[in-house]
Design a protein around this motif. Structure first.
Motif, PDB file in Angstrom:
ATOM      1  N   LEU A   1       0.835  -1.196   0.000  1.00  0.00           N
ATOM      2  CA  LEU A   1       0.000   0.000   0.000  1.00  0.00           C
ATOM      3  C   LEU A   1       0.871   1.249   0.000  1.00  0.00           C
ATOM      4  N   ASP A   2       0.395   2.300  -0.655  1.00  0.00           N
ATOM      5  CA  ASP A   2       1.109   3.576  -0.634  1.00  0.00           C
ATOM      6  C   ASP A   2       0.788   4.385   0.619  1.00  0.00           C
ATOM      7  N   ILE A   3      -0.341   4.095   1.251  1.00  0.00           N
ATOM      8  CA  ILE A   3      -0.743   4.728   2.508  1.00  0.00           C
ATOM      9  C   ILE A   3      -1.117   3.605   3.470  1.00  0.00           C
ATOM     10  N   PRO A   4      -0.625   3.621   4.708  1.00  0.00           N
ATOM     11  CA  PRO A   4      -0.932   2.523   5.635  1.00  0.00           C
ATOM     12  C   PRO A   4      -2.430   2.305   5.811  1.00  0.00           C
ATOM     13  N   ALA A   5      -2.813   1.036   5.883  1.00  0.00           N
ATOM     14  CA  ALA A   5      -4.202   0.695   6.178  1.00  0.00           C
ATOM     15  C   ALA A   5      -4.511   1.035   7.627  1.00  0.00           C
ATOM     16  N   GLN A   6      -5.720   1.503   7.873  1.00  0.00           N
ATOM     17  CA  GLN A   6      -6.203   1.670   9.236  1.00  0.00           C
ATOM     18  C   GLN A   6      -7.053   0.446   9.569  1.00  0.00           C
ATOM     19  N   LEU A   7      -6.770  -0.169  10.714  1.00  0.00           N
ATOM     20  CA  LEU A   7      -7.447  -1.406  11.089  1.00  0.00           C
ATOM     21  C   LEU A   7      -8.255  -1.217  12.362  1.00  0.00           C
ATOM     22  N   ALA A   8      -9.362  -1.940  12.442  1.00  0.00           N
ATOM     23  CA  ALA A   8     -10.149  -2.052  13.671  1.00  0.00           C
ATOM     24  C   ALA A   8     -10.386  -3.538  13.893  1.00  0.00           C
ATOM     25  N   ILE A   9      -9.784  -4.085  14.955  1.00  0.00           N
ATOM     26  CA  ILE A   9      -9.799  -5.523  15.216  1.00  0.00           C
ATOM     27  C   ILE A   9     -10.497  -5.776  16.548  1.00  0.00           C
ATOM     28  N   PRO A  10     -11.449  -6.720  16.614  1.00  0.00           N
ATOM     29  CA  PRO A  10     -12.096  -7.004  17.902  1.00  0.00           C
ATOM     30  C   PRO A  10     -11.071  -7.402  18.961  1.00  0.00           C
ATOM     31  N   ALA A  11     -11.146  -6.758  20.114  1.00  0.00           N
ATOM     32  CA  ALA A  11     -10.224  -7.074  21.211  1.00  0.00           C
ATOM     33  C   ALA A  11     -10.732  -8.297  21.968  1.00  0.00           C
ATOM     34  N   PRO A  12      -9.832  -9.169  22.409  1.00  0.00           N
ATOM     35  CA  PRO A  12     -10.267 -10.318  23.205  1.00  0.00           C
ATOM     36  C   PRO A  12     -10.743  -9.870  24.580  1.00  0.00           C
ATOM     37  N   GLU A  13     -11.517 -10.704  25.220  1.00  0.00           N
ATOM     38  CA  GLU A  13     -11.990 -10.387  26.564  1.00  0.00           C
ATOM     39  C   GLU A  13     -10.808 -10.283  27.522  1.00  0.00           C
ATOM     40  N   GLY A  14     -10.923  -9.356  28.454  1.00  0.00           N
ATOM     41  CA  GLY A  14      -9.894  -9.232  29.473  1.00  0.00           C
ATOM     42  C   GLY A  14      -8.891  -8.125  29.231  1.00  0.00           C
ATOM     43  N   ILE A  15      -8.875  -7.536  28.025  1.00  0.00           N
ATOM     44  CA  ILE A  15      -7.967  -6.417  27.761  1.00  0.00           C
ATOM     45  C   ILE A  15      -8.708  -5.119  28.033  1.00  0.00           C
ATOM     46  N   GLU A  16      -8.165  -4.305  28.912  1.00  0.00           N
ATOM     47  CA  GLU A  16      -8.846  -3.093  29.344  1.00  0.00           C
ATOM     48  C   GLU A  16      -8.802  -2.004  28.273  1.00  0.00           C
ATOM     49  N   THR A  17      -9.824  -1.162  28.297  1.00  0.00           N
ATOM     50  CA  THR A  17      -9.855   0.014  27.429  1.00  0.00           C
ATOM     51  C   THR A  17      -8.625   0.883  27.686  1.00  0.00           C
ATOM     52  N   GLY A  18      -8.006   1.355  26.612  1.00  0.00           N
ATOM     53  CA  GLY A  18      -6.822   2.194  26.733  1.00  0.00           C
ATOM     54  C   GLY A  18      -5.510   1.440  26.680  1.00  0.00           C
ATOM     55  N   THR A  19      -5.556   0.106  26.675  1.00  0.00           N
ATOM     56  CA  THR A  19      -4.330  -0.688  26.618  1.00  0.00           C
ATOM     57  C   THR A  19      -3.647  -0.509  25.265  1.00  0.00           C
ATOM     58  N   GLU A  20      -2.332  -0.279  25.287  1.00  0.00           N
ATOM     59  CA  GLU A  20      -1.570  -0.193  24.042  1.00  0.00           C
ATOM     60  C   GLU A  20      -1.169  -1.593  23.598  1.00  0.00           C
TER      61      GLU A  20
END
Length: 328
Positions: free
Chosen positions: A238-257
């Motif tokens: 790609l000439d421009i990076p893809a933006q991804l949205a991937i379902p997070a598994p259970e147990g990972i808190e909001t804001g986790t990098e």
């Protein structure tokens, strides 16, 4: 930096000073004595500041009054630098699903440790060409409100930048995307968002989820497995990076990098190529339960392949440079 004291009109002091990462400068008694040429005493002072970079480009002279304390680099100084160098926006182009959001990053182009203008400075404006397609908050959050193509013009003083935006309905499964961009949705709800200009021709794109046992390489030391997927891009890059949205598994808190690692290969000291995880992207777990890519300082997702999403501080994975994506 050059400083001119307010009470000696012909008195200049040339100093090289490194600002803090947030653009602040602490005026210590020692620094003020160097500027003023005499012993510093408590009180209120007027200084005139001018920034001159390594290319001898100078900003306007800024006058400000202070009582000895830590002071913020004045907004007009950053305005002057933005007028000289221009703005660096990220992403350069955006594609969103019809219910999507994307946070803009705006900095001074080429300025090391530039403040994040959407947060630190204010006085930045956003103009949407077609408000039926999207809106932009004062903090630079782009929110889709319809479907279509438009632009967002970012203005900061005399500097401006225009970002093309596509808001589109996601296509399920393997889909054909062209140079205008598009959104492809996987079977688990994962989204691949390709901005206008990411592709140069019609290309088949698909994303399929993987389990840890499906991976062809072990999890690197220092990481904890979160999720994985296979990204198919017929055009290979790609000439421009893809933006991804991937379902997070259970147990990972909001804001986790988290970190996105792609299976690649690098040569060892004998010239033999060995498979290895390449750390190419970072992301954050949002409140809606999706992991969204954030890119800088990483190069971003620009190649197809086997990807693993990990949490942790990082271990033996290799980190490519943003400006030079690996060919493997």
């Amino acid at each position: 930096m050059k400083y001119l004291s307010g009470w000696l009109e012909q008195y200049y002091t040339a100093l090289t000073i490194e600002l803090e990462i947030d653009g602040t400068l602490e005026l210590t008694p020692e620094l003020l004595e160097n500027i003023l040429g005499e012993e510093f005493i408590d009180g209120t002072y007027t200084l005139y500041l001018q920034a001159i970079d390594e290319h001898n480009l100078a900003s306007d002279i800024i006058e400000f009054e202070f009582t000895f304390s830590e002071i913020d680099l004045p907004g007009p100084e950053v305005l002057s630098l933005a007028a000289i160098y221009g703005l660096d926006t990220y992403p350069d182009a955006i594609t969103l699903p019809n219910t999507g959001t994307r946070q803009l990053s705006v900095t001074v182009d080429g300025l090391v440790d530039s403040p994040e203008l959407t947060i630190d400075i204010g006085d930045i404006s956003y103009t949407v060409a077609d408000e039926n397609v999207l809106s932009v908050s004062d903090e630079g959050l782009v929110t889709a409100t319809g479907v279509g193509e438009t632009t967002v013009t970012v203005e900061y003083g005399e500097a401006s930048a225009t970002i093309p935006v596509l808001v589109d309905e996601p296509e399920m499964g393997a889909a054909t995307v062209d140079e205008n961009g598009g959104v492809v949705e996987g079977s688990d709800g994962s989204l691949v968002m390709l901005a206008p200009g990411a592709l140069t021709e019609e290309t088949s794109v698909n994303i399929t989820p993987l389990q840890q046992q499906d991976l062809s390489l072990p999890v690197p030391e220092g990481f904890e497995f979160a999720t994985a997927f296979n990204l198919e891009i017929e055009d290979d890059k790609l000439d421009i990076p893809a933006q991804l949205a991937i379902p997070a598994p259970e147990g990972i808190e909001t804001g986790t990098e988290v970190f996105f690692l792609r299976k690649g290969a690098l040569p060892d000291e004998t010239g033999t190529w060995n498979d290895i995880w390449l750390q190419e992207e970072s992301g954050v777990v949002d409140a809606d339960g999706f992991i969204r890519t954030t890119s800088p300082p990483y190069p971003g997702v620009v190649r197809p392949g086997e990807y693993m999403v990990m949490s942790g501080q990082g271990g033996s994975a290799t980190k490519p440079q943003r400006s030079a994506n690996s060919d493997n």
